[in-house]
Motif scaffolding. Structure first.
Motif, PDB file in Angstrom:
ATOM      1  N   ALA A 284     -73.460  17.224   2.318  1.00 18.90           N
ATOM      2  CA  ALA A 284     -73.162  15.813   2.598  1.00 18.90           C
ATOM      3  C   ALA A 284     -71.882  15.687   3.421  1.00 18.90           C
ATOM      4  O   ALA A 284     -71.833  14.935   4.406  1.00 18.90           O
ATOM      5  CB  ALA A 284     -73.038  15.038   1.289  1.00 18.90           C
ATOM      6  N   ALA A 285     -70.857  16.427   3.030  1.00 16.27           N
ATOM      7  CA  ALA A 285     -69.586  16.376   3.763  1.00 16.27           C
ATOM      8  C   ALA A 285     -69.755  16.908   5.181  1.00 16.27           C
ATOM      9  O   ALA A 285     -69.191  16.367   6.137  1.00 16.27           O
ATOM     10  CB  ALA A 285     -68.518  17.169   3.009  1.00 16.27           C
ATOM     11  N   GLY A 286     -70.539  17.953   5.334  1.00 16.58           N
ATOM     12  CA  GLY A 286     -70.787  18.531   6.653  1.00 16.58           C
ATOM     13  C   GLY A 286     -71.557  17.598   7.569  1.00 16.58           C
ATOM     14  O   GLY A 286     -71.286  17.532   8.774  1.00 16.58           O
ATOM     15  N   ILE A 287     -72.513  16.873   7.010  1.00 12.79           N
ATOM     16  CA  ILE A 287     -73.262  15.899   7.808  1.00 12.79           C
ATOM     17  C   ILE A 287     -72.310  14.823   8.316  1.00 12.79           C
ATOM     18  O   ILE A 287     -72.315  14.474   9.505  1.00 12.79           O
ATOM     19  CB  ILE A 287     -74.422  15.294   6.995  1.00 12.79           C
ATOM     20  N   LEU A 288     -71.473  14.321   7.418  1.00 16.74           N
ATOM     21  CA  LEU A 288     -70.502  13.294   7.798  1.00 16.74           C
ATOM     22  C   LEU A 288     -69.561  13.814   8.888  1.00 16.74           C
ATOM     23  O   LEU A 288     -69.340  13.157   9.911  1.00 16.74           O
ATOM     24  CB  LEU A 288     -69.717  12.849   6.555  1.00 16.74           C
ATOM     25  N   MET A 289     -69.035  14.995   8.699  1.00 15.02           N
ATOM     26  CA  MET A 289     -68.113  15.601   9.661  1.00 15.02           C
ATOM     27  C   MET A 289     -68.791  15.829  11.006  1.00 15.02           C
ATOM     28  O   MET A 289     -68.232  15.520  12.065  1.00 15.02           O
ATOM     29  CB  MET A 289     -67.594  16.931   9.100  1.00 15.02           C
TER      30      MET A 289
ATOM     31  N   LEU B 284     -71.515  14.379  12.271  1.00 14.47           N
ATOM     32  CA  LEU B 284     -71.842  13.122  12.951  1.00 14.47           C
ATOM     33  C   LEU B 284     -70.612  12.506  13.600  1.00 14.47           C
ATOM     34  O   LEU B 284     -70.663  12.059  14.748  1.00 14.47           O
ATOM     35  CB  LEU B 284     -72.476  12.134  11.966  1.00 14.47           C
ATOM     36  N   LEU B 285     -69.504  12.462  12.872  1.00  9.65           N
ATOM     37  CA  LEU B 285     -68.275  11.894  13.419  1.00  9.65           C
ATOM     38  C   LEU B 285     -67.783  12.706  14.620  1.00  9.65           C
ATOM     39  O   LEU B 285     -67.386  12.142  15.640  1.00  9.65           O
ATOM     40  CB  LEU B 285     -67.184  11.813  12.356  1.00  9.65           C
ATOM     41  N   SER B 286     -67.843  14.015  14.506  1.00  5.23           N
ATOM     42  CA  SER B 286     -67.374  14.877  15.589  1.00  5.23           C
ATOM     43  C   SER B 286     -68.191  14.660  16.852  1.00  5.23           C
ATOM     44  O   SER B 286     -67.642  14.482  17.942  1.00  5.23           O
ATOM     45  CB  SER B 286     -67.465  16.339  15.153  1.00  5.23           C
ATOM     46  N   HIS B 287     -69.505  14.676  16.713  1.00  9.86           N
ATOM     47  CA  HIS B 287     -70.343  14.555  17.897  1.00  9.86           C
ATOM     48  C   HIS B 287     -70.291  13.140  18.471  1.00  9.86           C
ATOM     49  O   HIS B 287     -70.244  12.968  19.694  1.00  9.86           O
ATOM     50  CB  HIS B 287     -71.783  14.976  17.589  1.00  9.86           C
ATOM     51  N   ALA B 288     -70.273  12.130  17.608  1.00  6.73           N
ATOM     52  CA  ALA B 288     -70.163  10.749  18.096  1.00  6.73           C
ATOM     53  C   ALA B 288     -68.822  10.540  18.795  1.00  6.73           C
ATOM     54  O   ALA B 288     -68.760   9.898  19.852  1.00  6.73           O
ATOM     55  CB  ALA B 288     -70.327   9.771  16.942  1.00  6.73           C
ATOM     56  N   GLY B 289     -67.747  11.084  18.225  1.00  4.03           N
ATOM     57  CA  GLY B 289     -66.426  10.987  18.846  1.00  4.03           C
ATOM     58  C   GLY B 289     -66.381  11.677  20.195  1.00  4.03           C
ATOM     59  O   GLY B 289     -65.756  11.187  21.141  1.00  4.03           O
ATOM     60  N   PHE B 290     -67.072  12.806  20.296  1.00  5.09           N
ATOM     61  CA  PHE B 290     -67.148  13.528  21.564  1.00  5.09           C
ATOM     62  C   PHE B 290     -67.934  12.717  22.593  1.00  5.09           C
ATOM     63  O   PHE B 290     -67.495  12.548  23.733  1.00  5.09           O
ATOM     64  CB  PHE B 290     -67.796  14.899  21.347  1.00  5.09           C
ATOM     65  N   LYS B 291     -69.083  12.210  22.190  1.00  3.18           N
ATOM     66  CA  LYS B 291     -69.920  11.425  23.104  1.00  3.18           C
ATOM     67  C   LYS B 291     -69.202  10.159  23.568  1.00  3.18           C
ATOM     68  O   LYS B 291     -69.363   9.732  24.708  1.00  3.18           O
ATOM     69  CB  LYS B 291     -71.242  11.040  22.430  1.00  3.18           C
TER      70      LYS B 291
ATOM     71  N   PHE C 122     -78.639  24.599  18.370  1.00  2.64           N
ATOM     72  CA  PHE C 122     -78.185  25.768  17.619  1.00  2.64           C
ATOM     73  C   PHE C 122     -77.047  25.386  16.677  1.00  2.64           C
ATOM     74  O   PHE C 122     -76.923  25.927  15.576  1.00  2.64           O
ATOM     75  CB  PHE C 122     -77.682  26.874  18.565  1.00  2.64           C
ATOM     76  N   GLY C 123     -76.192  24.468  17.128  1.00  2.00           N
ATOM     77  CA  GLY C 123     -75.001  24.117  16.373  1.00  2.00           C
ATOM     78  C   GLY C 123     -75.257  23.370  15.089  1.00  2.00           C
ATOM     79  O   GLY C 123     -74.532  23.552  14.110  1.00  2.00           O
ATOM     80  N   VAL C 124     -76.280  22.528  15.061  1.00  2.21           N
ATOM     81  CA  VAL C 124     -76.554  21.742  13.846  1.00  2.21           C
ATOM     82  C   VAL C 124     -76.814  22.651  12.644  1.00  2.21           C
ATOM     83  O   VAL C 124     -76.131  22.526  11.620  1.00  2.21           O
ATOM     84  CB  VAL C 124     -77.701  20.733  14.080  1.00  2.21           C
ATOM     85  N   PRO C 125     -77.770  23.597  12.721  1.00  5.02           N
ATOM     86  CA  PRO C 125     -77.978  24.439  11.533  1.00  5.02           C
ATOM     87  C   PRO C 125     -76.787  25.337  11.205  1.00  5.02           C
ATOM     88  O   PRO C 125     -76.499  25.567  10.029  1.00  5.02           O
ATOM     89  CB  PRO C 125     -79.230  25.259  11.868  1.00  5.02           C
TER      90      PRO C 125
ATOM     91  N   ILE D 267     -60.217  16.221   7.300  1.00  5.72           N
ATOM     92  CA  ILE D 267     -59.937  15.169   6.329  1.00  5.72           C
ATOM     93  C   ILE D 267     -61.236  14.443   5.987  1.00  5.72           C
ATOM     94  O   ILE D 267     -61.516  14.156   4.815  1.00  5.72           O
ATOM     95  CB  ILE D 267     -58.848  14.203   6.850  1.00  5.72           C
ATOM     96  N   VAL D 268     -62.043  14.165   7.001  1.00  8.17           N
ATOM     97  CA  VAL D 268     -63.347  13.527   6.776  1.00  8.17           C
ATOM     98  C   VAL D 268     -64.218  14.423   5.893  1.00  8.17           C
ATOM     99  O   VAL D 268     -64.882  13.941   4.971  1.00  8.17           O
ATOM    100  CB  VAL D 268     -64.044  13.214   8.123  1.00  8.17           C
ATOM    101  N   TYR D 269     -64.207  15.732   6.158  1.00  3.59           N
ATOM    102  CA  TYR D 269     -64.962  16.657   5.314  1.00  3.59           C
ATOM    103  C   TYR D 269     -64.468  16.575   3.869  1.00  3.59           C
ATOM    104  O   TYR D 269     -65.276  16.511   2.934  1.00  3.59           O
ATOM    105  CB  TYR D 269     -64.848  18.097   5.833  1.00  3.59           C
ATOM    106  N   GLY D 270     -63.161  16.566   3.693  1.00  2.87           N
ATOM    107  CA  GLY D 270     -62.598  16.496   2.341  1.00  2.87           C
ATOM    108  C   GLY D 270     -62.971  15.212   1.616  1.00  2.87           C
ATOM    109  O   GLY D 270     -63.338  15.241   0.434  1.00  2.87           O
ATOM    110  N   VAL D 271     -62.901  14.100   2.321  1.00  2.00           N
ATOM    111  CA  VAL D 271     -63.283  12.817   1.710  1.00  2.00           C
ATOM    112  C   VAL D 271     -64.775  12.827   1.379  1.00  2.00           C
ATOM    113  O   VAL D 271     -65.186  12.373   0.309  1.00  2.00           O
ATOM    114  CB  VAL D 271     -62.923  11.636   2.647  1.00  2.00           C
ATOM    115  N   GLY D 272     -65.573  13.374   2.290  1.00  2.00           N
ATOM    116  CA  GLY D 272     -67.007  13.480   2.032  1.00  2.00           C
ATOM    117  C   GLY D 272     -67.308  14.386   0.853  1.00  2.00           C
ATOM    118  O   GLY D 272     -68.173  14.082   0.023  1.00  2.00           O
TER     119      GLY D 272
END
Length: 146
Positions: free
Chosen positions: A12-17, A19-26, A58-61, A132-137
Motif C-alpha cells: 500500500a505504501a509503495g503504491i502511494l509512493m 503514484l506520487l512520484s510518477h505523477a510529480g514527474f509527469k 518494468f519499473g512498476v513490478p 516520507i509519503v512511504y512512511g505515512v502510507g
C-alpha cells in the motif's frame, strides 16, 4: 504483527509512493520518477536498451516488489525487537534508513550517482518527500490492519 500484514502495508505504501512520484514527474514537479528509475535498473540488468515506456512497465513490478520487501522487513524487525508496529518514531527511523540507503546505495547502483546527482541536484529532497509519503502510507496501512 503478521508477515502478511507487513507485506500488505509495504505494498500500500509503495503504491502511494509510486503514484506520487510518477505523477510529480509527469507534472514537472519532480525531476525523476521512481518507476522509471526502477525500470531503467531492470532494463540494464536484463541487458536491454533503455526505452522510456518499457522502463515504466518494468519499473512498476520492481518498485512494488521492493516496497513489499521493505514492509516484510519492517514486520520482521518489530517481531524481533518485540515492539509495537504502530510507533511513529520507529517507522520514521526505519524510513530514514530506507532513504539513506536509496541515496547512497540504490541510486548509485542504478547508475544515477551518489544522491542521484545524475537525475538532478534536488533528487535527495525529492526522495525525502517520497520516503516520507512511504512512511505515512506504511503507518496508515499498519494502523488500518491492526
Amino acid at each position: 504483527m503478521s508477515l502478511f500484514g507487513g507485506a500488505l502495508s509495504g505494498l500500500a505504501a509503495g503504491i502511494l509512493m509510486g503514484l506520487l512520484s510518477h505523477a510529480g514527474f509527469k507534472a514537472g514537479i519532480f525531476k525523476s520518477s521512481i518507476l522509471i528509475i526502477d525500470g531503467m535498473f531492470a532494463q540494464q540488468r536484463a541487458g536491454l536498451k533503455y526505452n522510456k515506456q518499457q522502463a515504466v512497465l518494468f519499473g512498476v513490478p520492481v518498485h512494488l516488489f521492493t516496497s513489499v520487501s521493505f514492509g516484510l522487513t519492517y514486520a520482521v524487525l518489530v517481531s524481533i525487537l518485540k515492539v509495537k508496529p504502530i510507533n511513529g518514531w520507529l517507522i520514521a527511523l526505519y524510513v530514514l534508513m530506507l532513504w539513506v540507503s536509496m541515496l547512497f546505495v540504490a541510486l548509485p547502483i542504478a547508475g544515477q550517482g551518489f544522491l542521484g546527482r545524475r537525475l538532478g541536484l534536488v533528487t535527495w529532497l525529492e526522495q525525502l518527500v517520497l520516503h516520507i509519503v512511504y512512511g505515512v502510507g506504511l503507518w496508515g496501512a499498519l494502523y488500518s490492519l491492526l
